[in-house]
Design a protein around this motif. Structure first.
Motif, PDB file in Angstrom:
ATOM      1  N   PRO A 131       6.963  16.222  12.913  1.00 33.55           N
ATOM      2  CA  PRO A 131       5.855  15.732  12.102  1.00 33.55           C
ATOM      3  C   PRO A 131       4.713  14.986  12.995  1.00 33.55           C
ATOM      4  CG  PRO A 131       7.631  14.927  11.095  1.00 33.55           C
ATOM      5  CD  PRO A 131       7.964  15.615  12.201  1.00 33.55           C
ATOM      6  N   LEU A 173       3.396   7.547  10.812  1.00 37.72           N
ATOM      7  CA  LEU A 173       2.233   8.196  11.675  1.00 37.72           C
ATOM      8  C   LEU A 173       1.522   6.957  12.443  1.00 37.72           C
ATOM      9  CD1 LEU A 173       0.653  10.972   9.586  1.00 37.72           C
ATOM     10  CD2 LEU A 173       2.122  11.338  11.253  1.00 37.72           C
ATOM     11  N   THR A 174       1.213   5.915  12.069  1.00 39.28           N
ATOM     12  CA  THR A 174       0.792   4.837  12.870  1.00 39.28           C
ATOM     13  C   THR A 174       1.714   4.542  13.808  1.00 39.28           C
ATOM     14  OG1 THR A 174       1.065   3.440  10.802  1.00 39.28           O
ATOM     15  CG2 THR A 174      -1.160   3.896  11.187  1.00 39.28           C
ATOM     16  N   CYS A 186      -7.905  15.185   8.215  1.00 36.13           N
ATOM     17  CA  CYS A 186      -6.609  14.484   8.571  1.00 36.13           C
ATOM     18  C   CYS A 186      -6.044  14.002   7.216  1.00 36.13           C
ATOM     19  CB  CYS A 186      -7.177  13.017   9.223  1.00 36.13           C
ATOM     20  SG  CYS A 186      -7.976  13.271  10.805  1.00 36.13           S
ATOM     21  N   ARG A 187      -6.413  13.569   6.421  1.00 36.52           N
ATOM     22  CA  ARG A 187      -5.719  13.212   4.734  1.00 36.52           C
ATOM     23  C   ARG A 187      -5.059  14.459   4.417  1.00 36.52           C
ATOM     24  NH1 ARG A 187      -4.503   8.486   4.699  1.00 36.52           N
ATOM     25  NH2 ARG A 187      -3.535   9.119   2.621  1.00 36.52           N
ATOM     26  N   LYS A 214      -3.962  16.775   6.118  1.00 34.65           N
ATOM     27  CA  LYS A 214      -2.825  17.030   7.022  1.00 34.65           C
ATOM     28  C   LYS A 214      -1.789  16.254   6.907  1.00 34.65           C
ATOM     29  CE  LYS A 214      -1.166  19.147  10.587  1.00 34.65           C
ATOM     30  NZ  LYS A 214      -1.015  20.529  10.496  1.00 34.65           N
ATOM     31  N   ILE A 215      -2.024  14.889   6.458  1.00 37.55           N
ATOM     32  CA  ILE A 215      -1.117  14.133   6.333  1.00 37.55           C
ATOM     33  C   ILE A 215      -0.141  14.556   5.136  1.00 37.55           C
ATOM     34  CG2 ILE A 215      -0.339  11.832   5.371  1.00 37.55           C
ATOM     35  CD1 ILE A 215      -3.124  10.718   6.841  1.00 37.55           C
ATOM     36  N   TYR A 216      -1.028  15.085   4.034  1.00 38.18           N
ATOM     37  CA  TYR A 216      -0.324  15.588   2.621  1.00 38.18           C
ATOM     38  C   TYR A 216       0.545  16.845   3.133  1.00 38.18           C
ATOM     39  CZ  TYR A 216      -2.265  11.727   0.330  1.00 38.18           C
ATOM     40  OH  TYR A 216      -2.604  10.589   0.106  1.00 38.18           O
ATOM     41  N   GLU A 217      -0.058  17.668   3.828  1.00 34.66           N
ATOM     42  CA  GLU A 217       0.690  18.750   4.282  1.00 34.66           C
ATOM     43  C   GLU A 217       1.749  18.621   4.914  1.00 34.66           C
ATOM     44  OE1 GLU A 217      -1.868  21.681   6.531  1.00 34.66           O
ATOM     45  OE2 GLU A 217      -0.072  22.190   7.662  1.00 34.66           O
ATOM     46  N   ILE A 218       1.805  17.626   5.819  1.00 29.10           N
ATOM     47  CA  ILE A 218       3.122  17.265   6.759  1.00 29.10           C
ATOM     48  C   ILE A 218       4.224  16.799   5.670  1.00 29.10           C
ATOM     49  CG2 ILE A 218       4.084  15.560   8.359  1.00 29.10           C
ATOM     50  CD1 ILE A 218       1.531  15.739   9.911  1.00 29.10           C
ATOM     51  N   GLY A 219       3.685  15.901   4.802  1.00 33.75           N
ATOM     52  CA  GLY A 219       4.863  15.326   3.722  1.00 33.75           C
ATOM     53  C   GLY A 219       5.337  16.519   3.038  1.00 33.75           C
ATOM     54  N   MET A 227       4.643   8.083   5.015  1.00 35.91           N
ATOM     55  CA  MET A 227       4.200   8.832   6.175  1.00 35.91           C
ATOM     56  C   MET A 227       3.189   8.133   7.016  1.00 35.91           C
ATOM     57  SD  MET A 227       4.631  11.685   7.626  1.00 35.91           S
ATOM     58  CE  MET A 227       5.641  12.782   6.760  1.00 35.91           C
ATOM     59  N   GLU A 228       2.103   7.440   6.283  1.00 39.61           N
ATOM     60  CA  GLU A 228       1.361   6.630   6.906  1.00 39.61           C
ATOM     61  C   GLU A 228       1.840   5.673   7.881  1.00 39.61           C
ATOM     62  OE1 GLU A 228       0.439   7.833   3.971  1.00 39.61           O
ATOM     63  OE2 GLU A 228      -1.619   7.724   3.598  1.00 39.61           O
ATOM     64  N   ARG A 232       0.838  -1.345  -0.087  1.00 37.63           N
ATOM     65  CA  ARG A 232      -0.039  -0.028   0.021  1.00 37.63           C
ATOM     66  C   ARG A 232       0.856   1.129  -0.065  1.00 37.63           C
ATOM     67  NH1 ARG A 232      -3.337   3.116   3.944  1.00 37.63           N
ATOM     68  NH2 ARG A 232      -1.992   2.293   5.669  1.00 37.63           N
ATOM     69  N   ASP A 235       2.931  17.197  15.216  1.00 38.94           N
ATOM     70  CA  ASP A 235       2.069  17.812  14.269  1.00 38.94           C
ATOM     71  C   ASP A 235       0.648  17.150  14.088  1.00 38.94           C
ATOM     72  OD1 ASP A 235       1.215  20.284  13.035  1.00 38.94           O
ATOM     73  OD2 ASP A 235       2.616  19.788  11.172  1.00 38.94           O
ATOM     74  N   TYR A 236       0.796  16.041  13.841  1.00 37.55           N
ATOM     75  CA  TYR A 236      -0.500  15.274  13.535  1.00 37.55           C
ATOM     76  C   TYR A 236      -1.215  14.930  14.694  1.00 37.55           C
ATOM     77  CZ  TYR A 236      -3.535  11.910  11.288  1.00 37.55           C
ATOM     78  OH  TYR A 236      -4.722  11.243  10.639  1.00 37.55           O
ATOM     79  N   TRP A 237      -0.576  14.372  15.818  1.00 40.13           N
ATOM     80  CA  TRP A 237      -1.285  13.776  16.750  1.00 40.13           C
ATOM     81  C   TRP A 237      -1.532  14.973  18.073  1.00 40.13           C
ATOM     82  CZ3 TRP A 237      -3.953   9.614  15.754  1.00 40.13           C
ATOM     83  CH2 TRP A 237      -3.188   8.728  14.932  1.00 40.13           C
ATOM     84  N   ALA A 263      -7.812   7.456   9.862  1.00 40.00           N
ATOM     85  CA  ALA A 263      -7.569   7.820   8.582  1.00 40.00           C
ATOM     86  C   ALA A 263      -6.145   7.608   8.120  1.00 40.00           C
ATOM     87  CB  ALA A 263      -7.582   9.416   8.707  1.00 40.00           C
ATOM     88  N   VAL A 264      -5.197   7.270   9.090  1.00 43.19           N
ATOM     89  CA  VAL A 264      -3.764   6.616   8.647  1.00 43.19           C
ATOM     90  C   VAL A 264      -3.497   5.118   8.667  1.00 43.19           C
ATOM     91  CG1 VAL A 264      -2.399   8.781   9.260  1.00 43.19           C
ATOM     92  CG2 VAL A 264      -2.867   6.890  11.209  1.00 43.19           C
ATOM     93  N   GLY A 279       9.782  10.510   3.318  1.00 44.79           N
ATOM     94  CA  GLY A 279       8.594  11.415   3.212  1.00 44.79           C
ATOM     95  C   GLY A 279       7.381  10.636   2.706  1.00 44.79           C
TER      96      GLY A 279
END
Lengths: 547, 182
Positions: A495, A460-461, B141-142, B144-149, A456-457, A31, A498-500, B83-84, A453
């Protein structure tokens, strides 16, 4: 995302349960967002690793050598003979499941193949088939399966979803180090050219130029000169770092991330201020090297041989300069390589002296053989002996928590020194819950070369359990700063926060030290190293300052 | 919403939450679902605990007025996780719609009353609205993920230009990355 959107007729068929197939029969679905780009052939070629070519994991054809199965089998066999631990780890797992729910990638992704036991089964299943009689006779009944292209792709996908953090090994009653299994698995993949570029290119750069980014010596000095200006602006004091000084007492080596990536750069300024203070006050003689300008060792994520080659340049430089011992900066896997592998790989470093602090006289007996001392041990010792003039109130606007980096905590047992330093330079320190710190620490989710980069998923997970604990202390105590002693952490945690938990920033420990450190001849110190105003120091009444 | 349905839901709240939670974690692989249900420590099992806490609050809140802001506070952590993870947008938000099925199954007998059927219809509209809200959060959220990247890449390239001496005035041009919860 667009190509993943289901069609309307698929949408109406709501399936409330995941398919109940066992892991071996569940196909791997590679994925986007969960894997890193394939390595650049030029980088692979540069360090002489096999099968350099352009390839794409999303394409059917991975452009493997014709006899790839034979190469993997032979490589497996050689490693089983060479590394007794590997052989033992292949044989002794009883699949008790103690490790299953301890991996941050499993906890975060919910993908059962990220359970450490299953990640190891990826290799074990082939081991049983190729190297055990029971596996050959009983086949799948014995959990064995032959190597195939699908199995290989599964290996690649999941071995690069492990950050080799070793949290699972803490819970294994047999002491199996699943990280070692990942290390072996990645080594086997490298035999047929299946690496990722976030590892391969830093390795080539480090081998050729001396650091991951391929920054040449003059640019390295330029960057530190830039920090000299910055420090002068903040403190009014001009520091003078020494470069490549022959006959200096000590060589300093830190990850290049500290020199080139925020917020590591502030930590780097912290080292420079500390060395200046010690030089002025105690005649401390330390030099930077523009050749051994990298502490990090991405060879560790490639093969034992590559790790050895990259590690050796640090000691070669120490020999060339004729220093007494090496002081190492805030890095993660540099320390794991030093502490666990260096001694039998390139050591013992007999040409260096057993490290003794020239200021306190403390003998660092733990570094007797490697001759390399961790900077938080060094600074903690200075503080313990009252050698630093500190004003922790300059960090009063910070509520700090500490993230134990996997490599320094589980890889070498550094738990208390960084905490001791932080608590002496900051007045507000709060621990995260016990099962998320020290030897139980959760990985940042980006270690072992996964800090790219494009994945990223995955990051973050994988970082969710760490972020979840930070969120807890943020909500409970108002924590707004996450301290760490690893350059990958300093790159990966911003980062993640930034997300969590976007209200929390990230710092190295020596940035905090430097902000508290009083330098002779300094100005009013109204701003910190990030050029941010220090609350209560200027233009505010005392009442406001108290708040 | 009439008091009849509200009282019925409140009486069977624990059972409804449990069934709703079970249905939500069934979207994961069976082994994972067992773990998410079994491990009660919030730091060892952030996904399971965030989900159960969120669902409990959401049901409470749905029984009151539909306050978007308050609902979003508890919906956000669940959606932020999904979302992740390995879900399509519909899979990530489907668990909200499953509440309808949970209510219909749990209150099967009681819902035969015609008056309650009307109330249920009104309540289900709220669930639909909650699902739409979940889509909004999912998209945030999605993004945001792209923004972070994108920020990581931009900073990396900017720093490379800066090192190469191609940036004239860092004070003016240095991009400041905003840290905001979207």
């Amino acid at each position: 995302m667009a190509e993943e959107l289901p069609k309307p007729e698929e949408l109406i068929q709501i399936q409330h349960h995941s398919p109940k197939t066992d892991w071996i029969s569940t196909p791997t679905n590679i994925r986007k967002g969960m894997y890193c780009y394939a390595s650049n052939p030029k980088s692979v070629e540069y360090v002489g690793l096999p099968n350099a070519r352009e390839w794409n994991p999303m394409e059917e054809d991975w452009k493997l050598p014709e006899n790839w199965q034979e190469i993997i089998h032979q490589g497996f066999k050689e490693r089983l003979e060479r590394f007794r631990s590997f052989k033992v780890f292949m044989d002794i797992c009883v699949r008790c499941g103690a490790c299953a729910d301890k991996c941050h990638y499993f906890i975060g992704t919910g993908d059962p193949k990220n359970m450490p036991v299953l990640r190891a089964e990826l290799l074990r299943s082939v081991y049983r088939n190729d190297f055990t009689r029971a596996g050959r006779i009983l086949g799948k009944l014995n959990g064995a399966r032959p190597m195939s292209l699908d199995v290989l792709k599964e290996w690649w996908y999941y071995l690069f979803q492990c950050s080799e953090c070793r949290r699972c090994s803490v819970f294994c009653p047999y002491g199996i180090d699943t990280a070692e299994i990942t290390i072996m698995g990645r080594e086997l993949l490298n035999l047929i050219g299946l690496n990722i570029d976030w590892i391969a290119t830093p390795v080539a750069n480090c081998y050729r130029t001396g650091n991951h980014l391929g920054i040449q010596p003059h640019a390295f000095i330029d960057m530190l000169d830039f920090f000299v200006d910055d420090i002068e602006e903040v403190t009014g004091v001009r520091v003078e770092p020494q470069f490549n000084k022959k006959g200096a007492d000590i060589l300093f080596i830190t990850p290049s991330g500290d020199v080139f990536a925020d917020p590591g750069t502030y930590t780097c300024m912290g080292y420079m201020m500390l060395f200046h203070y010690l030089q002025e006050k105690y005649g401390f003689d330390i030099t930077w090297s523009t050749y051994a300008s990298e502490g990090g060792n991405f060879g560790f994520f490639t093969s034992h041989e590559t790790m050895k080659r990259l590690n050796s340049k640090m000691y070669a430089e120490a020999k060339r300069l004729g220093v007494k011992w090496i002081l190492g900066g805030e890095c993660g896997h540099m320390w794991r390589v030093i502490n666990q592998y260096m001694d039998t790989m390139n050591g013992p470093a007999d040409f260096l002296e057993e490290p003794v602090s020239p200021i306190t006289g403390t003998k660092f007996e733990n570094a007797k053989s490697t001759k390399m001392v961790h900077i938080t041990e060094f600074t903690a010792d200075l503080i313990k002996h009252g050698k630093l003039d500190l004003d922790p109130s300059r960090n009063d606007h910070l509520k700090v928590t500490y993230h134990d980096s996997c490599n320094t905590s589980r890889g070498m047992g550094i738990f208390d020194e960084p905490r001791y330093v932080i608590q002496n330079v900051c007045n507000h320190f709060y621990e995260m819950p016990a099962n998320t710190i020290r030897e139980n620490t959760f990985c940042c989710g980006s270690g072992a070369g996964l800090n790219a980069g494009e994945d990223m998923e995955l990051r973050l997970t994988g970082g969710l359990p760490r972020a979840n604990a930070v969120k807890y202390v943020h909500e409970k105590h108002g924590v707004n700063m996450l301290a760490c002693i690893c350059a990958i952490d300093r790159a990966a945690l911003p980062p993640l926060m930034d997300y969590w938990v976007p209200e929390v920033n990230v710092t190295g420990v020596h940035e905090l030290v430097a902000n508290a450190l009083n330098l002779a001849g300094q100005n009013d110190r109204t701003i910190d190293l990030r050029h941010e105003d220090l609350p209560g120091i200027e233009g505010e009444s005392e009442e406001e300052a108290d708040e | 919403m009439g008091k009849g349905l509200k009282r019925l839901i409140e009486d069977k709240k624990n059972q409804i939450i449990k069934t709703w939670f079970d249905a939500s974690v069934q979207t994961y692989a069976p082994d994972t679902a067992e773990f998410l249900k079994g491990q009660k420590d919030p730091f060892a099992n952030p996904v399971g605990n965030t989900t159960i806490n969120g669902l409990t609050f959401l049901l409470d809140q749905l029984l009151k007025d539909f306050d978007r802001k308050t609902l979003a506070t508890y919906l956000d952590p669940i959606i932020r996780i999904r979302a992740v993870q390995n879900f399509t947008p519909s899979q990530a938000t489907e668990f909200i719609i499953s509440l309808k099925q949970v209510l219909r199954n749990t209150l099967k007998k009681e819902l035969q009353e015609i008056q309650l059927a009307h109330e249920l219809s009104a309540f289900e509209s709220k669930i639909d609205q909650l699902c739409l809200l979940a889509f909004d959060i999912y998209m945030e959220c999605r993004e945001k993920i792209y923004e972070i990247g994108a920020n990581e890449t931009r900073n990396r390239i900017f720093r490379a230009f800066e090192r190469a001496g191609l940036v004239a005035d860092t004070a003016v041009y240095q991009p400041k990355v905003e840290k905001t919860r979207t």
